[in-house]
Design an enzyme around this catalytic site. Sequence first.
Site, mmCIF file in Angstrom:
data_model
loop_
_atom_site.group_PDB
_atom_site.id
_atom_site.type_symbol
_atom_site.label_atom_id
_atom_site.label_comp_id
_atom_site.label_asym_id
_atom_site.label_seq_id
_atom_site.Cartn_x
_atom_site.Cartn_y
_atom_site.Cartn_z
ATOM 1 C CD GLU A 198 57.298 11.331 73.471
ATOM 2 O OE1 GLU A 198 56.355 10.779 73.543
ATOM 3 O OE2 GLU A 198 58.652 10.935 73.003
ATOM 4 C CB ALA A 240 55.331 -0.423 71.555
HETATM 5 C C1 LIG Z 1 51.979 9.197 74.794
HETATM 6 C C2 LIG Z 1 52.539 7.626 74.626
HETATM 7 C C3 LIG Z 1 53.950 7.681 74.506
HETATM 8 C C4 LIG Z 1 54.403 6.387 74.123
HETATM 9 N N1 LIG Z 1 55.792 6.157 73.810
HETATM 10 C C5 LIG Z 1 56.302 5.135 73.749
HETATM 11 C C6 LIG Z 1 57.411 4.770 73.253
HETATM 12 O O1 LIG Z 1 58.130 5.783 72.494
HETATM 13 N N2 LIG Z 1 57.961 3.525 72.887
HETATM 14 C C7 LIG Z 1 57.266 2.633 73.476
HETATM 15 O O2 LIG Z 1 57.837 1.361 73.292
HETATM 16 N N3 LIG Z 1 56.189 2.572 74.258
HETATM 17 C C8 LIG Z 1 55.425 3.877 74.072
HETATM 18 N N4 LIG Z 1 54.399 4.075 74.813
HETATM 19 C C9 LIG Z 1 53.710 2.699 75.389
HETATM 20 C C10 LIG Z 1 53.143 1.891 74.423
HETATM 21 O O3 LIG Z 1 52.107 2.687 73.647
HETATM 22 C C11 LIG Z 1 52.379 0.864 75.227
HETATM 23 O O4 LIG Z 1 53.193 0.205 75.923
HETATM 24 C C12 LIG Z 1 51.364 0.235 74.291
HETATM 25 O O5 LIG Z 1 50.546 0.739 73.278
HETATM 26 C C13 LIG Z 1 50.881 -1.078 74.874
HETATM 27 O O6 LIG Z 1 50.138 -1.998 73.912
HETATM 28 P P1 LIG Z 1 48.562 -2.705 74.579
HETATM 29 O O7 LIG Z 1 48.273 -3.571 73.402
HETATM 30 O O8 LIG Z 1 48.871 -3.203 75.738
HETATM 31 O O9 LIG Z 1 47.657 -1.301 74.729
HETATM 32 P P2 LIG Z 1 47.240 -0.271 73.850
HETATM 33 O O10 LIG Z 1 48.066 0.122 72.618
HETATM 34 O O11 LIG Z 1 46.885 1.005 74.896
HETATM 35 O O12 LIG Z 1 45.668 -0.958 73.104
HETATM 36 C C14 LIG Z 1 44.727 -1.154 73.918
HETATM 37 C C15 LIG Z 1 43.371 -1.014 73.095
HETATM 38 O O13 LIG Z 1 42.356 -1.497 73.713
HETATM 39 C C16 LIG Z 1 41.104 -0.998 73.377
HETATM 40 N N5 LIG Z 1 40.266 -0.860 74.652
HETATM 41 C C17 LIG Z 1 40.525 -0.465 75.888
HETATM 42 N N6 LIG Z 1 39.301 -0.679 76.655
HETATM 43 C C18 LIG Z 1 38.670 -1.482 75.974
HETATM 44 C C19 LIG Z 1 37.423 -1.971 76.183
HETATM 45 N N7 LIG Z 1 36.656 -2.015 77.272
HETATM 46 N N8 LIG Z 1 36.641 -2.606 75.196
HETATM 47 C C20 LIG Z 1 37.452 -2.608 73.856
HETATM 48 N N9 LIG Z 1 38.375 -2.162 73.578
HETATM 49 C C21 LIG Z 1 39.238 -1.437 74.607
HETATM 50 C C22 LIG Z 1 41.815 0.473 73.170
HETATM 51 O O14 LIG Z 1 41.023 1.382 72.315
HETATM 52 C C23 LIG Z 1 43.130 0.203 72.441
HETATM 53 O O15 LIG Z 1 42.936 0.028 71.219
HETATM 54 C C24 LIG Z 1 53.668 5.320 74.864
HETATM 55 C C25 LIG Z 1 52.439 5.397 75.351
HETATM 56 C C26 LIG Z 1 51.927 6.619 75.210
HETATM 57 C C27 LIG Z 1 50.344 6.773 75.963
#
Ligand SMILES: Cc1cc2nc3c(=O)[nH]c(=O)nc-3n(C[C@H](O)[C@H](O)[C@H](O)COP(=O)(O)OP(=O)(O)OC[C@H]3O[C@@H](n4cnc5c(N)ncnc54)[C@H](O)[C@@H]3O)c2cc1C
Length: 446
Positions: free
Chosen positions: A172, A317
Amino acid sequence: MNSKVKPRVVIVGAGFGGLNAAQSLAKAPVQVTVIDRKNHHTFQPLLYQVATAGLSPGEIAAPIRSILRAHDNVEVLLAEATGFDLDRRVVETAESNIPYDYLILAAGASHAYFGHEEWEPFAPGLKTIEDALEIRRRVLLAFELAERQSAAGKSDLPLNFVIVGAGPTGVELAGTLSEICHHALTHEFRAIDPARAHILLIEGGPRVLAAYSGDLSRSAQEQLQRLGVEVRTSTMVTQVEAGAVCTGNTHLEAAVILWAAGVAASPLGKKLGVPVDRAGRVLVQPDLSIPQHPEVFVIGDLAAAKDQHGKMLAGVAPVAIQEGRFVAKLIRRELKAAKADSRPAFHYWDKGSLATIGRAAAVAEFGKIHISGFLAWLSWLFVHILFLIGFRNRLLVFIQWAWSYVTYERGARLITGSTDLPGWTQVRQSAAAKPAPEEIHTGSAK
Ligand SMILES: Cc1cc2nc3c(=O)[nH]c(=O)nc-3n(C[C@H](O)[C@H](O)[C@H](O)COP(=O)(O)OP(=O)(O)OC[C@H]3O[C@@H](n4cnc5c(N)ncnc54)[C@H](O)[C@@H]3O)c2cc1C
């Protein structure tokens, strides 16, 4: 667990997983504490739009406090978790230790440089709003510096942009950068022609979008080439330095290098002291808890979880969202006296995958149904607007996209922060005095 007070659920991370867990526990008889080191939730799938000046940060991120404000049993703390004491059941932060009855760890993942962390200053990755703004700064600055240099008669070498990694993010970024060069910036510069810029997408594996089926990979590569992106697959990057990327013996000069390869789980996973995989993801049990600690769950990108067929779940996500809801449901169930040893296993419902490539270019895989091009792009647009947090953001993003579809404009083209571009002085000024380096060939641009 003290029976007089409500059990406390601590959620570390308010990404897709943590936020959905918190929302699903909103009406349960528990106190929920959400800890995040940022004050905002980021809609990561649209970060590339901020990085390429299509959207502003506030349109793809929202304050966690505001998202959860309607839920009286949920408190939000801006803090960084640094470790855990699983025996005492506390989460450690710099300020204090936060006790829990249940812990949901959802701290996500970040990009990894395959052990070459020294490459990061020259090739930023895209994970946070700050990363997106830095990429936007570098991309826009490259055009400004080239214009200034060319206006001074010093060089009119075309700009090279190199993106490493052809997963969804790399694809993208490459597609949208090409669109910027060929459309958004035309008529605005006098000394340079932005359309002469070369966009090169380098992939170590044999195909782009490797998680998709072969026909969609091929289609994605063709769509990229139509947009003017040169794609090199089966090409390993061996060195990244200021203003240049090496692949074996080939030295490619680049005004901007972007990193979209490799993922490493949050270092918090290792602090649990349980087995992790090579990417640092915690090897969770079928109910997403960790061995010996049924009260500790790991979800989202930080968890190495398998689907009902034993296949490792991708870091996307929908997986994080469904896992967040699942563990919240388990906790609610146990509060009604169900036993932890009778827990069901997590089942993932795969609704399909979508990846955008650029304007009217995308691929979509819904089971056996594979779509490419405009229809896939429309589906991608619809899904991403639907899942954005907040009605205001949905409306704003819809209007922005409709406007830029008609006008080709990108409305957030602000250069903020430093006006230094790593590698510019080292490479461009000396390049102006040298014979042209290896030419990066573009595909069949419009
Ligand atoms: C550029 C990009 C594009 C993407 N595109 C897609 C897509 O098109 N479709 C799709 O399905 N998925 C996509 N993804 C993947 C998707 O965003 C992730 O799979 C999803 O965000 C994972 O969710 P999560 O809750 O595990 O972690 P995250 O959403 O990464 O959230 C983690 C949270 O933990 C917090 N955190 C981290 N460490 C600490 C700490 N030590 N103390 C306190 N807080 C902390 C962070 O600040 C964050 O808010 C994309 C990811 C990226 C980076």
